[in-house]
Scaffold this motif. Structure first.
Motif, PDB file in Angstrom:
ATOM      1  N   SER A 136      24.379  38.328  45.184  1.00 56.55           N
ATOM      2  CA  SER A 136      25.533  38.634  46.008  1.00 56.55           C
ATOM      3  C   SER A 136      26.537  39.330  45.107  1.00 56.55           C
ATOM      4  O   SER A 136      26.773  38.923  43.984  1.00 56.55           O
ATOM      5  CB  SER A 136      26.108  37.374  46.616  1.00 56.55           C
ATOM      6  OG  SER A 136      26.986  36.770  45.727  1.00 56.55           O
ATOM      7  N   GLU A 137      27.055  40.419  45.612  1.00 56.91           N
ATOM      8  CA  GLU A 137      27.970  41.196  44.782  1.00 56.91           C
ATOM      9  C   GLU A 137      29.372  41.035  45.326  1.00 56.91           C
ATOM     10  O   GLU A 137      29.571  40.762  46.499  1.00 56.91           O
ATOM     11  CB  GLU A 137      27.615  42.684  44.774  1.00 56.91           C
ATOM     12  CG  GLU A 137      26.503  43.112  45.701  1.00 56.91           C
ATOM     13  CD  GLU A 137      26.884  43.299  47.149  1.00 56.91           C
ATOM     14  OE1 GLU A 137      27.558  44.291  47.450  1.00 56.91           O
ATOM     15  OE2 GLU A 137      26.499  42.461  47.986  1.00 56.91           O
ATOM     16  N   SER A 138      30.331  41.169  44.474  1.00 58.07           N
ATOM     17  CA  SER A 138      31.695  41.301  44.929  1.00 58.07           C
ATOM     18  C   SER A 138      32.455  41.988  43.822  1.00 58.07           C
ATOM     19  O   SER A 138      32.465  41.518  42.695  1.00 58.07           O
ATOM     20  CB  SER A 138      32.316  39.948  45.236  1.00 58.07           C
ATOM     21  OG  SER A 138      33.576  40.132  45.810  1.00 58.07           O
ATOM     22  N   SER A 139      33.028  43.143  44.125  1.00 60.92           N
ATOM     23  CA  SER A 139      33.777  43.822  43.081  1.00 60.92           C
ATOM     24  C   SER A 139      35.268  43.564  43.267  1.00 60.92           C
ATOM     25  O   SER A 139      36.086  44.191  42.649  1.00 60.92           O
ATOM     26  CB  SER A 139      33.465  45.311  43.084  1.00 60.92           C
ATOM     27  OG  SER A 139      33.261  45.764  44.391  1.00 60.92           O
ATOM     28  N   PHE A 140      35.584  42.634  44.142  1.00 63.08           N
ATOM     29  CA  PHE A 140      36.989  42.301  44.339  1.00 63.08           C
ATOM     30  C   PHE A 140      37.369  41.118  43.470  1.00 63.08           C
ATOM     31  O   PHE A 140      36.561  40.237  43.226  1.00 63.08           O
ATOM     32  CB  PHE A 140      37.245  41.972  45.805  1.00 63.08           C
ATOM     33  CG  PHE A 140      37.210  43.180  46.679  1.00 63.08           C
ATOM     34  CD1 PHE A 140      38.355  43.928  46.875  1.00 63.08           C
ATOM     35  CD2 PHE A 140      36.042  43.586  47.267  1.00 63.08           C
ATOM     36  CE1 PHE A 140      38.332  45.056  47.669  1.00 63.08           C
ATOM     37  CE2 PHE A 140      36.007  44.717  48.057  1.00 63.08           C
ATOM     38  CZ  PHE A 140      37.141  45.458  48.267  1.00 63.08           C
TER      39      PHE A 140
ATOM     40  N   GLU B 266      28.352  30.006  44.258  1.00 65.71           N
ATOM     41  CA  GLU B 266      27.594  30.508  45.406  1.00 65.71           C
ATOM     42  C   GLU B 266      26.902  29.373  46.163  1.00 65.71           C
ATOM     43  O   GLU B 266      26.880  29.359  47.396  1.00 65.71           O
ATOM     44  CB  GLU B 266      26.545  31.534  44.958  1.00 65.71           C
ATOM     45  CG  GLU B 266      27.113  32.866  44.444  1.00 65.71           C
ATOM     46  CD  GLU B 266      27.892  33.615  45.512  1.00 65.71           C
ATOM     47  OE1 GLU B 266      27.557  33.493  46.700  1.00 65.71           O
ATOM     48  OE2 GLU B 266      28.856  34.316  45.155  1.00 65.71           O
TER      49      GLU B 266
END
Lengths: 325, 323
Positions: B151-155, B205
């Motif tokens: 799972s990605e999140s660049s925030f 996660e």
């Protein structure tokens, strides 16, 4: 919501309301010219100042809310209606209309322009989305496709420059750098409701948008139809941005800047971020309008002002580590 | 030469493993006097907890035939895009299932199929007695949860904010006591998500995915599909997680997780599923599935397996030769 957050939200709301008041009082008040006849004064206020204010308010709200939404939907903090190419499609159509409309049809330009921008914005969004899905299927692809479309539109506009007369050129230049003075009640009555609905829909999506932070699968697992949400958000943003461009030309940076600064203050919850983006964007543009009302001598292109303000703020946000790839 | 699989394992299922003490039972609404490893005790407290509401909270299960009233998830003759061919699979209520198999065996595909997130080419997937196609994403989200692998999140959100977006309901305490015992995420609630280490991120996660259906898990009605939850965790948290999964299942929840730690999985599950090249090779009691023959056939390594009372010791003796 924690105590500190509540304070932050309150602070932002107060600041925003304050600048709204300053904007309203400033612009309506600056009419000045105390010796003008009351009738003329009223005419200036109703025909010039109020449309100016409304335009600033609507365009600011549309651009910054759409910026915030796009950043989350495309999962890229760099997304902005300008950067990903929605604005450029609208600008291209506007340029075509401004430069190619024959003399006899100029009377209808007021109707044609908003409609054209709209179609331009929707079309470019559609092409970008399609390209991105086909080519790479990631959120970076949307940015790449957007840059491709912007470059292409820019090139076509540059070609148009070569073949147009001085008057049309001046119009176009002004328009491409953004101007809050091009509107009238007619354009507002078309664009205003569109922006209101488009912004309201984005606020309605806020809860689902929050779930996109963990990525597509996690969002799906928590009950969000990601494909539908992405599609709807893109369409709604295209509508808001198209309407904004048809009112005030292309205004740079607001959509990138406002949400980023707000995230530093109130965090990432879109339920707060989106409405506050709308309000802050609106008051920012109203301040810009006020500043050019005060200087008076020349009408400043809006993008010039927003970029001058925005550049340093963005660098500050970068330095604080808010924006990383 | 041995791999990490040769690590000595404690005996599972004893309360001391998770260090879940009586105060946690109170937090879960379970009578503190009851021992968690006593299934009867848990069942009693569960029926006391949701007795009258069972009829309406179990709405979709109403159509269950009596024969499979305990089956919460099943697959029949399912084929998924040349990645998975499964004849007949059942997950019973309260079952703790570990799925093992080599890379690319179809473990993730199987979980995604069970989660209702990939369409099957053929066959039927049933959840709580209702075909998967009759479930909407929104209602699915309140019954089952999925932990996906990437799972990605660049925030730059804080962990606390991130978790709050996925929690099923507003709670006074964001992280339930049992989750905190096993996952220990409270320490970095105020940290920024992207600054966590891989293992810390994984714990967040896992926490996120379980929070999504926490009310159901608390009532013992949840279904969790965890894709390699052990990935990146240190040894302590690996066992804490395995125990947490076991504990939640004993409350009546159904959990399926994939794993690459055969030795751990064999000792911490009720049922072990062995997948190879998209097909189920063996499934059932761990001691019947984790046999030398099965494992050597599927993983192409040599294994040494010894049985003690209810504990399987599995060692990899000779991995693939590099010559």
């Amino acid at each position: 919501m924690t105590g500190t957050k509540r304070t932050a939200v309150t602070l932002v709301v107060i600041t925003v309301l304050l600048s709204l008041v300053i904007g309203v009082v400033g612009i309506v008040g600056v009419t000045g010219l105390s010796d003008t006849a009351a009738e003329l004064k009223q005419h200036i206020i109703v025909q010039l100042q109020i449309p100016l204010l409304l335009t600033a308010f609507l365009v600011g709200a549309a651009l910054s809310t759409s910026g915030a939404t796009l950043q989350v939907v495309l999962r890229n903090p760099l997304a902005d209606p300008g950067i990903i190419g929605i604005t450029s499609g609208a600008s291209l159509v506007a340029a075509l209309l401004l430069l190619l409309t024959p003399q006899w049809a100029t009377a209808y330009l007021h109707y044609l322009l908003p409609l054209g921008c709209f179609i331009g914005a929707l079309l470019s969004t559609f092409i970008i989305y399609r390209l991105a899905r086909k080519l790479l299927g990631s959120s970076t692809a949307v940015i790449l496709a957007g840059i491709a479309i912007s470059t292409l539109s820019g090139a076509i506009i540059a070609w148009l420059y070569m073949f147009s007369d001085a008057n049309a050129l001046r119009n176009l230049t002004f328009w491409l750098m953004g101007s809050l003075y091009q509107t009238n009640w007619l354009i507002l009555s078309v664009g205003g409701p569109l922006i209101a609905v488009a912004v309201a829909l984005q606020l309605y999506f806020a809860g689902d948008l929050n779930k996109l932070y963990a990525g597509e699968l996690a969002a799906k697992s928590s009950g969000v139809d990601v494909d539908k949400l992405t599609e709807r958000s893109l369409i709604v943003c295209a509508i808001a941005v198209g309407a904004a461009v048809s009112m005030a030309g292309s205004i740079a940076f607001v959509g990138l800047l406002v949400p980023h600064i707000l995230r530093l203050i109130i965090g990432h919850n879109n339920r707060y971020l989106l409405p506050l983006s709308a309000l802050s964007g609106a008051s920012l543009l109203m301040l810009v309008a006020l500043s050019s009302e005060v200087t008076r001598v020349i009408t400043l292109p809006v993008s010039m002002v927003t970029a001058t303000l925005g550049g340093p703020l963005l660098i500050w946000a970068l330095a604080k580590g808010q924006i990383k790839g | 030469m041995t791999t990490k699989n040769s690590t000595t394992h404690q005996r599972p299922v004893s309360t001391s493993d998770v260090k879940i003490n009586t105060s946690d039972h109170a937090a879960l609404g379970v009578n503190p006097k009851q021992n968690i490893s006593s299934k009867n005790g848990v069942a009693e407290s569960l029926s006391a907890a949701d007795g009258p509401s069972e009829a309406d909270s179990n709405g979709p299960a109403d159509s269950n035939s009596l024969a499979d009233s305990h089956t919460v998830l099943s697959l029949q003759h399912v084929k998924v895009a040349s990645r998975l061919w499964v004849e007949d699979l059942h997950a019973k209520k309260g079952e703790c299932i570990h799925i093992i198999g080599p890379n690319g065996a179809g473990k993730s595909t199987l979980l995604l199929t069970l989660a209702g997130l990939i369409e099957t080419d053929e066959g039927t997937v049933m959840l709580l007695g209702k075909p998967m196609s009759n479930w909407s994403l929104a209602t699915l989200a309140s019954v089952r949860t999925l932990l996906a692998q990437q799972s990605e999140s660049s925030f730059h959100l804080s962990v606390k904010e991130y978790l709050s977006f996925y929690a099923a309901a507003e709670r006074d305490v964001l992280i339930p006591a049992v989750l905190e015992k096993a996952l220990e995420v409270s320490g970095f609630l105020n940290k920024i998500l992207t600054q966590l280490s891989g293992g810390e991120r994984q714990r967040v996660e896992i926490c996120r995915s379980l929070l999504q259906i926490w009310p159901q898990l608390e009532r013992g009605e949840g279904i969790a599909l965890l894709d390699e939850p052990l990935q990146g965790l240190d040894i302590r948290h690996q066992y804490a997680l395995a125990s947490l999964v076991k504990f939640l299942c004993e409350k009546g929840n159904t959990i399926l997780m994939t794993s690459h730690d055969i030795a751990l999985s064999a000792n911490y599950c009720d049922s072990l599923w062995l997948l190879q090249k998209g097909r189920m090779v063996a499934m059932g009691e761990p001691r019947d599935v984790a046999t030398q023959a099965n494992l050597e056939k599927v993983f192409e390594c040599h294994f040494a397996i010894s049985k003690h009372d209810n504990f399987l010791e599995i060692q990899v003796c000779a991995p693939i030769s590099l010559e």
